[in-house]
Design a protein around this motif. Structure first.
Motif, PDB file in Angstrom:
ATOM      1  N   ILE A  43       0.917  -1.434  -0.102  1.00  0.00           N
ATOM      2  CA  ILE A  43       0.158   0.023   0.070  1.00  0.00           C
ATOM      3  C   ILE A  43       0.981   1.014   0.014  1.00  0.00           C
ATOM      4  O   ILE A  43       0.654   2.312  -0.794  1.00  0.00           O
ATOM      5  N   SER A  44       1.992   1.105   0.695  1.00  0.00           N
ATOM      6  CA  SER A  44       2.888   2.354   0.786  1.00  0.00           C
ATOM      7  C   SER A  44       3.397   2.715  -0.562  1.00  0.00           C
ATOM      8  O   SER A  44       3.720   3.781  -1.072  1.00  0.00           O
ATOM      9  N   ARG A  45       3.715   1.631  -1.381  1.00  0.00           N
ATOM     10  CA  ARG A  45       4.445   1.824  -2.666  1.00  0.00           C
ATOM     11  C   ARG A  45       3.223   2.466  -3.496  1.00  0.00           C
ATOM     12  O   ARG A  45       3.868   3.260  -4.264  1.00  0.00           O
ATOM     13  N   GLY A  46       2.074   1.863  -3.548  1.00  0.00           N
ATOM     14  CA  GLY A  46       1.092   2.344  -4.206  1.00  0.00           C
ATOM     15  C   GLY A  46       1.058   4.071  -4.103  1.00  0.00           C
ATOM     16  O   GLY A  46       0.883   4.629  -4.795  1.00  0.00           O
ATOM     17  N   LEU A  47       0.772   4.137  -2.642  1.00  0.00           N
ATOM     18  CA  LEU A  47       0.551   5.748  -2.286  1.00  0.00           C
ATOM     19  C   LEU A  47       1.829   6.645  -2.613  1.00  0.00           C
ATOM     20  O   LEU A  47       1.515   7.697  -2.933  1.00  0.00           O
ATOM     21  N   LEU A  48       3.006   5.821  -2.582  1.00  0.00           N
ATOM     22  CA  LEU A  48       4.193   7.074  -3.238  1.00  0.00           C
ATOM     23  C   LEU A  48       3.918   7.028  -4.399  1.00  0.00           C
ATOM     24  O   LEU A  48       4.341   8.375  -5.000  1.00  0.00           O
ATOM     25  N   TYR A  49       3.529   6.185  -5.337  1.00  0.00           N
ATOM     26  CA  TYR A  49       3.299   6.175  -6.762  1.00  0.00           C
ATOM     27  C   TYR A  49       2.429   7.399  -7.134  1.00  0.00           C
ATOM     28  O   TYR A  49       2.759   8.000  -8.041  1.00  0.00           O
ATOM     29  N   ILE A  78      -1.328  12.573  -7.213  1.00  0.00           N
ATOM     30  CA  ILE A  78      -2.692  12.417  -7.060  1.00  0.00           C
ATOM     31  C   ILE A  78      -2.955  12.341  -5.368  1.00  0.00           C
ATOM     32  O   ILE A  78      -2.185  11.618  -4.838  1.00  0.00           O
ATOM     33  N   ILE A  79      -4.002  12.994  -4.970  1.00  0.00           N
ATOM     34  CA  ILE A  79      -4.200  12.741  -3.461  1.00  0.00           C
ATOM     35  C   ILE A  79      -5.387  12.074  -3.490  1.00  0.00           C
ATOM     36  O   ILE A  79      -6.478  12.351  -4.316  1.00  0.00           O
ATOM     37  N   HIS A  80      -5.530  10.730  -2.878  1.00  0.00           N
ATOM     38  CA  HIS A  80      -6.692   9.825  -2.874  1.00  0.00           C
ATOM     39  C   HIS A  80      -7.952  10.586  -2.051  1.00  0.00           C
ATOM     40  O   HIS A  80      -9.220  10.231  -2.584  1.00  0.00           O
ATOM     41  N   ARG A  81      -7.684  10.891  -0.926  1.00  0.00           N
ATOM     42  CA  ARG A  81      -8.801  11.756  -0.170  1.00  0.00           C
ATOM     43  C   ARG A  81      -9.712  10.532   0.519  1.00  0.00           C
ATOM     44  O   ARG A  81     -10.542  10.826   1.387  1.00  0.00           O
ATOM     45  N   ASP A  82      -9.686   9.161   0.161  1.00  0.00           N
ATOM     46  CA  ASP A  82     -10.481   8.276   0.986  1.00  0.00           C
ATOM     47  C   ASP A  82      -9.642   6.744   1.136  1.00  0.00           C
ATOM     48  O   ASP A  82     -10.322   5.864   0.802  1.00  0.00           O
ATOM     49  N   LEU A  83      -8.535   6.975   1.408  1.00  0.00           N
ATOM     50  CA  LEU A  83      -7.837   5.796   1.673  1.00  0.00           C
ATOM     51  C   LEU A  83      -8.405   4.976   3.008  1.00  0.00           C
ATOM     52  O   LEU A  83      -8.271   5.656   3.975  1.00  0.00           O
ATOM     53  N   LYS A  84      -8.537   3.961   2.738  1.00  0.00           N
ATOM     54  CA  LYS A  84      -9.156   3.121   3.920  1.00  0.00           C
ATOM     55  C   LYS A  84      -9.064   1.771   3.753  1.00  0.00           C
ATOM     56  O   LYS A  84      -8.868   1.137   2.453  1.00  0.00           O
ATOM     57  N   MET A 135      -1.078  15.862   0.530  1.00  0.00           N
ATOM     58  CA  MET A 135      -0.463  14.501   0.539  1.00  0.00           C
ATOM     59  C   MET A 135      -0.557  13.972   2.018  1.00  0.00           C
ATOM     60  O   MET A 135      -0.705  13.024   2.320  1.00  0.00           O
ATOM     61  N   LYS A 136      -0.251  15.046   2.953  1.00  0.00           N
ATOM     62  CA  LYS A 136      -0.286  14.638   4.257  1.00  0.00           C
ATOM     63  C   LYS A 136      -1.592  14.403   5.011  1.00  0.00           C
ATOM     64  O   LYS A 136      -1.688  13.617   6.080  1.00  0.00           O
ATOM     65  N   SER A 137      -2.673  14.645   4.352  1.00  0.00           N
ATOM     66  CA  SER A 137      -3.887  13.846   4.798  1.00  0.00           C
ATOM     67  C   SER A 137      -4.081  12.403   4.430  1.00  0.00           C
ATOM     68  O   SER A 137      -4.614  11.565   5.082  1.00  0.00           O
ATOM     69  N   ASP A 138      -3.415  12.093   3.320  1.00  0.00           N
ATOM     70  CA  ASP A 138      -3.275  10.824   2.919  1.00  0.00           C
ATOM     71  C   ASP A 138      -2.552  10.108   3.821  1.00  0.00           C
ATOM     72  O   ASP A 138      -2.666   8.931   4.189  1.00  0.00           O
ATOM     73  N   ILE A 139      -1.457  10.663   4.146  1.00  0.00           N
ATOM     74  CA  ILE A 139      -0.468  10.017   5.027  1.00  0.00           C
ATOM     75  C   ILE A 139      -0.986   9.567   6.465  1.00  0.00           C
ATOM     76  O   ILE A 139      -0.990   8.668   7.207  1.00  0.00           O
ATOM     77  N   ASN A 194       6.526  12.219   4.559  1.00  0.00           N
ATOM     78  CA  ASN A 194       6.092  12.224   3.342  1.00  0.00           C
ATOM     79  C   ASN A 194       6.182  10.682   2.879  1.00  0.00           C
ATOM     80  O   ASN A 194       6.706  10.018   3.518  1.00  0.00           O
ATOM     81  N   MET A 195       5.741  10.334   1.792  1.00  0.00           N
ATOM     82  CA  MET A 195       5.476   8.720   1.656  1.00  0.00           C
ATOM     83  C   MET A 195       6.949   8.232   1.054  1.00  0.00           C
ATOM     84  O   MET A 195       7.126   6.938   1.378  1.00  0.00           O
ATOM     85  N   SER A 196       7.855   8.846   0.460  1.00  0.00           N
ATOM     86  CA  SER A 196       9.159   8.532   0.181  1.00  0.00           C
ATOM     87  C   SER A 196       9.697   8.188   1.476  1.00  0.00           C
ATOM     88  O   SER A 196      10.595   7.266   1.498  1.00  0.00           O
ATOM     89  N   THR A 197       9.696   9.163   2.557  1.00  0.00           N
ATOM     90  CA  THR A 197      10.300   8.780   3.715  1.00  0.00           C
ATOM     91  C   THR A 197       9.626   7.627   4.422  1.00  0.00           C
ATOM     92  O   THR A 197      10.334   6.889   5.138  1.00  0.00           O
ATOM     93  N   VAL A 198       8.412   7.493   4.290  1.00  0.00           N
ATOM     94  CA  VAL A 198       7.469   6.385   4.913  1.00  0.00           C
ATOM     95  C   VAL A 198       8.179   4.849   4.437  1.00  0.00           C
ATOM     96  O   VAL A 198       8.660   4.101   5.171  1.00  0.00           O
ATOM     97  N   VAL A 199       8.114   4.898   3.126  1.00  0.00           N
ATOM     98  CA  VAL A 199       8.671   3.661   2.403  1.00  0.00           C
ATOM     99  C   VAL A 199       9.968   3.560   2.897  1.00  0.00           C
ATOM    100  O   VAL A 199      10.396   2.310   3.010  1.00  0.00           O
ATOM    101  N   LEU A 200      10.938   4.324   2.900  1.00  0.00           N
ATOM    102  CA  LEU A 200      12.440   4.216   3.698  1.00  0.00           C
ATOM    103  C   LEU A 200      12.511   3.865   5.033  1.00  0.00           C
ATOM    104  O   LEU A 200      13.105   2.845   5.278  1.00  0.00           O
TER     105      LEU A 200
END
Length: 829
Positions: free
Chosen positions: A613-619, A628-634, A688-692, A775-781
């Motif tokens: 999921i983290s890689r998909g969100l990073l993409y 893209i901001i998804h706004r409804d990730l669950k 992007m931080k709201s998706d995070i 951010n997502m790149s940091t999360v994946v790392l």
């Protein structure tokens, strides 16, 4: 790619300075000194030099920091290994042009600039607006070649514009970066970034003596292992490699901006730009953002592919060195050839790997003057040569680069990789030629059959032919959608309503998979046997044609293994339907919140799902051609394929950002309570931080097996986020794991550490303030690494009142409430 950086403690190194008694302009002359409490400031007031104490430390250091903006960010430290214990330090400047930092108590020299071989006649020390502190002879010109000494030659953890990152091959001077030991201690830490001059030079990030990330060699345009740099208006960069020196440097195109290259104390390394409206640094580019960036993850002669079913696969013509290790996902042993190789046997040759990160060049050989054809011959006649490639890809390619032994740290780079030619044995080449001959024969046979069919169709009658052509044309007509002022035409296969009706047995309840805010979702089977999922817009749906168009516009442009694939759509009359690939294992919440089905998800599978999921969100946030901001990730919007690989779905509420945009505000808040970030639910501000934040909630739900909204502690009035935070503060985070599974976790130290790390990352993602979240790149790392993580701050919305529980996506206007759901039902920190 501007994302706010989490590691503020490492990037924004705050310090304290005693009350300044005097500020010298920008220059000091022999006999003049700078005492603790005095500073010098560059002409344009960009930088300041003086004494400071980092973080909570009381030790004193001589350093340079930003003055006008980003105040408190230190870019250079003189006495990083020898701190002063009090405020008695004095910087003296001698008539020989030497800087001495003395301890005012005992008079000892704590730090000194280099002694000059030829004493200057009229030396001056000057702090430039570039942040470079220089010593020059006042009688000479002021170009950098005339500097007698400069701080740019002795970098600490930061590279500024105009500064060299590399090595002087003549003198041995090393211009590499070394992290601070901690935000409170600027002594040399365990992370370093520099150019490895062995073989063909390449940029490497090390932890101690171990390489942990390799940007690869320079190919004329960029480092071959770094993501493709888009054209930008921020900075320009170049690479120099000659007999005297090898280095990388950059200059700002717009000098009013602040940009720097930094290695933080936690190992996060990349380019950071200052955003004045946020009063903080944001990430422009971060090294080591995914699992395939881990050095030598797959071992020699194996390819890492972040979008593949498995991360690691042997190159064609090779097999796992230890099948048993590969079976348990230990790929470090790499691969070995299937046949004899390396003795210059007759029939040996090369296969071309397209769009890859070139392997480790520390043991390579190169020649700038050879052509690619000459390079092939040079490798073929050297029995130890295992691969070759062009040295420079500009102007059609030139130069020769050869490898010997195992090919280490290969990865697929479909967007910006380079061609590599790998040596294989004669038997494998023969099998390839045999397959090609077979394929050619089959194609000829198919062509003959097709000709026969065409002739038969013509003979049967031109009307039948025209009818088939018309039907074929209608089946492939395209839906052309436009979003706002964006005139990009989108083409998707259009399905007939009759075809969908037949595939779903007239939308039978037996075929119904579920229902969301958009409407019901049905399973269907097309006439060719392909299984599909059909999302049908309900007439009573709170989402309408705009959301339908939005999903079509966005997801048709996105391709990633962790995003659900859109096959087409149907628009007839009032009908609006989206046709997706079918996910046989339904959604993630179908498993993790069910007592019996949750047992099918072992811990490794849960970790794989989180990282997928983290890689998909990073993409979505960074690597796709859109932002893209998804706004409804669950959890219910994460689908699982037959192999339990996660795929993010439902883009009806997503928003696209462009240019340098990092956040937006809306009066119509949409999403799902329990996953919404505080700033979005309260103020309608999304980024992007709201998706995070949503991702962090999802991580903690997957690890705990409990819903954030469904979990409630009556004794403390805490939801799941508050419960996790309480356990974290009590230093017993593993109690988040359900009791029946806890013993399994506790008995496996590796697994326990992995789950603790994921809980830690989850808490960092749900922090109250957006700028504190990674951010997502940091999360994946962070998920895939083992470096130290910063301490989390309290989460947002960790106390909860009794709000109507629902997993359906909701929307409302900030100015009013709908039903019982109001934004004030939440209690933020």
């Amino acid at each position: 790619m501007e994302l706010t950086v989490l590691l503020a403690s490492s990037l924004m190194l705050c310090f304290s300075i005693v009350s300044t008694t005097a500020s010298i302009l920008d220059t000091i002359v022999p006999g003049q000194s700078i005492k603790d409490g005095e500073t010098i400031i560059s002409t344009g007031r960009s930088f300041e030099l003086g004494f400071f104490s980092p973080g909570t430390s009381t030790n004193r250091y001589l350093g340079i920091w930003y003055k006008k903006y980003a105040t408190g960010t230190v870019v250079w430290v003189a006495n990083r290994e020898t701190p002063l214990l009090d405020h008695s330090g004095v910087l003296n400047f001698t008539s020989q042009g030497v800087l001495h930092l003395r301890d005012g108590v005992n008079g000892g020299i704590v730090w000194s600039s280099a002694n000059l071989t030829k004493p200057p006649k009229n030396p001056t020390a000057l702090l430039l607006d570039s942040g470079n502190f220089v010593v020059r002879d006042g009688n000479l010109k002021t170009s950098n070649v005339d500097y007698l000494w400069q701080s740019f030659d002795y970098p600490t953890d930061t590279t500024l514009p105009g500064m060299k990152l590399g090595r002087n091959l003549a003198t041995g001077m090393d211009w590499s970066l070394t992290s601070w030991k901690s935000p409170n201690d600027p002594a040399r830490g365990e992370f370093s970034l520099g150019i490895d001059p062995r073989g063909y030079p390449q940029l490497v990030l090390k932890q101690g003596n171990n390489t942990i990330y390799r940007a690869g060699p320079w190919n004329g345009n960029r480092w071959t292992g770094s993501p493709k740099q888009q054209s930008n208006s921020v900075y320009d960069y170049w690479f120099v490699f000659n007999e005297r020196e090898v280095y990388f440097a950059f200059e700002l195109i717009n000098e009013s901006l602040l940009s720097r290259y930094t290695v933080t104390a936690s190992g996060a390394t990349g380019r950071f730009n200052w955003k004045d409206d946020r009063r903080g640094w944001v990430t422009y580019f971060l090294m080591g953002a995914d699992q395939c960036d881990i050095f030598a993850k797959c071992g020699p002669t194996a390819m890492c592919d972040i979008d593949g079913t498995n991360y690691c696969n042997c190159l064609d013509g090779f097999r796992p060195g230890s099948p048993a290790d590969w079976a348990v996902r230990d790929w470090s042993g790499g691969c070995t050839t299937k046949g004899p190789l390396g003795r210059c046997r007759k029939g040996e040759g090369f296969v071309r790997l397209q769009k890859v990160k070139l392997p480790d060049t520390s043991g390579s050989w190169f020649d700038r003057n050879l052509s690619l054809k000459e390079c092939r011959q040079r490798c073929l006649t050297n029995c130890s040569c295992t691969a070759y490639s062009s040295l420079d890809v500009t102007r059609g390619g030139s130069g020769c680069l050869l490898w010997f032994g195992g090919l280490v740290d290969l990865r697929a780079y479909p967007d910006n990789g380079q061609d590599l030619y790998v040596r294989v044995d004669a038997s494998y080449l023969a099998s390839i030629k045999k397959k090609k001959r077979k394929v050619v024969g089959m194609r000829i046979a198919v062509l003959i059959s097709l000709v026969a069919v065409v002739v038969t169709v013509i003979v049967l009658g031109w009307r039948l032919c025209l009818g088939k052509i018309k039907q074929r044309y209608q089946g492939k007509k395209k839906y052309r959608a436009r979003k706002g002022s964006n005139n990009d035409d989108l083409e998707l296969p259009m399905f007939d309503f009759t075809t969908i009706t037949s595939a779903t047995n007239n939308f039978s309840d037996d075929y119904k998979l579920g229902e969301g805010g958009f409407g019901p979702v049905y399973k269907g089977t097309l006439c060719d046997g392909q299984v599909i999922a059909v999302k049908r817009l309900a007439t009573s749906s709170g989402q309408g044609l705009e959301e339908f168009k939005n999903e079509v516009v966005l997801i048709s442009k996105l391709q990633h293994r962790n995003l659900v694939r859109l096959l087409g759509c149907c628009i007839e009359g009032d009908e609006r339907m989206l046709v997706y690939e079918y996910m046989p294992n339904k959604s993630l919440d179908h498993f993790i919140f069910d007592e019996s089905r949750s047992k099918l998800l072992d811990w490794q599978r849960r970790i794989d799902i989180i990282e997928g999921i983290s890689r998909g969100l990073l993409y979505l946030h960074q690597d796709s051609r859109l932002r893209i901001i998804h706004r409804d990730l669950k959890t219910s919007n994460v689908l699982l394929d037959i192999d339990m690989n996660p795929k993010i779905s439902d883009f009806g509420m997503a928003r696209m950002f462009g240019g340098d945009q990092t956040e937006a505000c809306t009066s119509r808040v949409v999403g799902t309570f329990g996953y919404m970030a505080p700033e979005y639910a309260i103020d309608g501000l999304f980024s992007m931080k709201s998706d995070i934040f949503s991702f962090g909630v999802l991580v903690l739900e997957v690890l705990s097996g409990r819903k954030n909204r469904g979990f409630f502690t009556s004794d403390h009035g805490l939801n799941l986020l508050g419960h996790v935070w309480k356990l974290w503060m009590e230093e017993k985070p593993l109690e988040l794991v359900k009791e029946e599974q806890r013993q399994i976790v506790v008995s496996d130290s590796r697994l326990a550490a992995l789950i603790k790390r994921h809980i830690h990352v989850g808490l960092l993602c749900v922090q109250q303030e957006p700028e504190d979240r990674p951010n997502m790149s940091t999360v994946v790392l962070m998920l895939g690494g083992d470096s130290l993580l910063p301490d989390p701050k309290p989460p947002g919305f960790f106390a909860e009142r009794k709000v109507p529980e629902t997993d359906s996506s909701s929307s409302y206007n900030k100015s009013r409430s709908i039903g019982e759901i109001t934004v004030t039902e939440f209690i933020p920190r």
